[in-house]
Design a protein around this motif. Structure first.
Motif, mmCIF file in Angstrom:
data_model
loop_
_atom_site.group_PDB
_atom_site.id
_atom_site.type_symbol
_atom_site.label_atom_id
_atom_site.label_comp_id
_atom_site.label_asym_id
_atom_site.label_seq_id
_atom_site.Cartn_x
_atom_site.Cartn_y
_atom_site.Cartn_z
ATOM 1 N N THR A 17 -4.760 1.814 0.166
ATOM 2 C CA THR A 17 -4.721 0.418 0.613
ATOM 3 C C THR A 17 -5.800 0.154 1.657
ATOM 4 O OG1 THR A 17 -2.370 0.327 0.120
ATOM 5 C CG2 THR A 17 -3.223 -1.348 1.629
ATOM 6 N N ASP A 40 0.861 -2.886 -6.066
ATOM 7 C CA ASP A 40 1.837 -1.947 -5.500
ATOM 8 C C ASP A 40 3.032 -2.740 -4.951
ATOM 9 O OD1 ASP A 40 3.271 -0.057 -4.118
ATOM 10 O OD2 ASP A 40 1.652 0.500 -2.740
ATOM 11 N N ASN A 44 1.456 -3.612 0.597
ATOM 12 C CA ASN A 44 0.735 -3.413 1.865
ATOM 13 C C ASN A 44 -0.627 -4.104 1.886
ATOM 14 O OD1 ASN A 44 2.802 -1.812 2.847
ATOM 15 N ND2 ASN A 44 1.880 0.089 2.109
ATOM 16 N N ASP A 131 -5.614 -2.540 -5.694
ATOM 17 C CA ASP A 131 -4.896 -1.520 -4.928
ATOM 18 C C ASP A 131 -3.681 -1.115 -5.749
ATOM 19 O OD1 ASP A 131 -4.127 0.157 -2.842
ATOM 20 O OD2 ASP A 131 -2.922 -1.408 -1.897
HETATM 21 MG MG MG Z 1 -0.928 1.646 -0.415
#
Ligand code: MG
Ligand code: ADP
Length: 267
Positions: A17, A40, A44, A131
């Motif tokens: 991330t 994800d 994050n 990500d």
């Molecule tokens: Mg991550």
């Protein structure tokens, strides 16, 4: 079409991330229209860009589970949020995304949902950075199927190489069946601490294991990189001159232009 990078490693806490968020911000600072895709469920990257997940009515989950034929540029754009720079946008995630593997299990073209959604966006973005989740499940397969290039962050700690053969196996399966043009850009060493023998040994081990595939830029362990997310900013905006930000700028140069800082040689 945008050049699309997936930041992948099924281990958590290796710097995916941090790498995704900072590379996205640097590209946007440099004048490119950038979309950061948060694939994800921990979301994050979304919160790291200062986006409040609790205010989101829809997220990437909604476009992954939608009928692909019903998707249009407007439906996908409707979910995209503006990030902390003029040219930076985020396709956000919420915890809803945790249900994606289950919801998609029996769906048609389930591995190609993200690619189809991003293809609706045509030329609106020049760079897309995905990500990914700490797993090799359907979300990560979707990310690899949508990408041109894979970047693998590896933390300079014990067990760094553990799981990498499964990761490369999945990349090869995706190349064979779903996305023949997928390329591995390379491995990025993260959280390197030059004062410890361990970091040096792991870096050496990774270079031996992936000859010619390890990017020259090494990301140091730097507390500013860890602080930035709590301010809802990529480190390169939170503290532009810290060692971590400088390293990510060098990495961006290497990844986006193929140029090296300093010597100019390819390892
Ligand atoms: Mg991550
Ligand atoms: P992943 O996405 O692979 O789980 P993160 O990027 O979230 O990994 O990093 C894991 C944790 O380590 C986070 O708290 C992050 O802020 C911190 N971190 C990441 N890179 C560095 C670094 N180079 N130096 C110090 N802390 C880092």
């Amino acid at each position: 079409m945008a050049r699309t990078y997936a930041i992948v490693n099924q281990k958590g806490g290796v710097g995916k991330t941090t790498t995704a968020v900072n590379l996205a911000a640097i590209a946007a600072e440099q004048g490119l229209r950038v979309l950061l895709v948060d694939a994800d469920p921990q979301a994050n990257a979304t919160s790291g860009m200062g986006i409040d997940r609790s205010n989101l009515e829809a997220c990437i989950y909604d476009i992954l589970v939608a009928d692909p034929d019903s998707l249009s540029s407007d439906t996908v754009e409707g979910i995209i949020c503006h990030g902390p720079l003029d040219l930076l946008w985020v396709l956000p995630a919420t915890i809803d995304l945790a249900g994606a593997d289950m919801s998609l299990a029996t769906s048609i073209a389930r591995e190609q949902r993200l690619r189809r959604a991003l293809s609706c966006l045509a030329n609106q973005y020049q760079i897309v950075i995905i990500d990914t989740a700490p797993s090799l499940g359907l979300l990560t397969v979707n990310s690899l199927t949508a990408a041109d290039t894979v970047l693998i962050p590896i933390q300079c700690e014990y067990y760094a190489l553990e799981g990498l053969s499964q990761l490369l196996h999945v990349v090869r399966l995706v190349q064979a069946d779903l996305n023949p043009s997928l390329r591995i850009e390379g491995v990025v060493l993260t959280m390197y601490d030059g004062r410890t023998n361990l970091s040096r040994q792991v870096a050496e081990q990774v270079r031996t294991h992936f000859p010619g595939r390890v990017l020259d830029t090494v990301i140091p362990r730097n507390v500013r990189l860890a602080e930035a997310p709590s301010h809802g900013l990529p480190a390169v905006l939170y503290d532009s001159h810290c060692s971590g930000s400088m390293a990510y700028r060098a990495l961006a140069k290497e990844v986006f232009t193929g140029e090296k800082e300093g010597s100019g040689k390819r390892s």
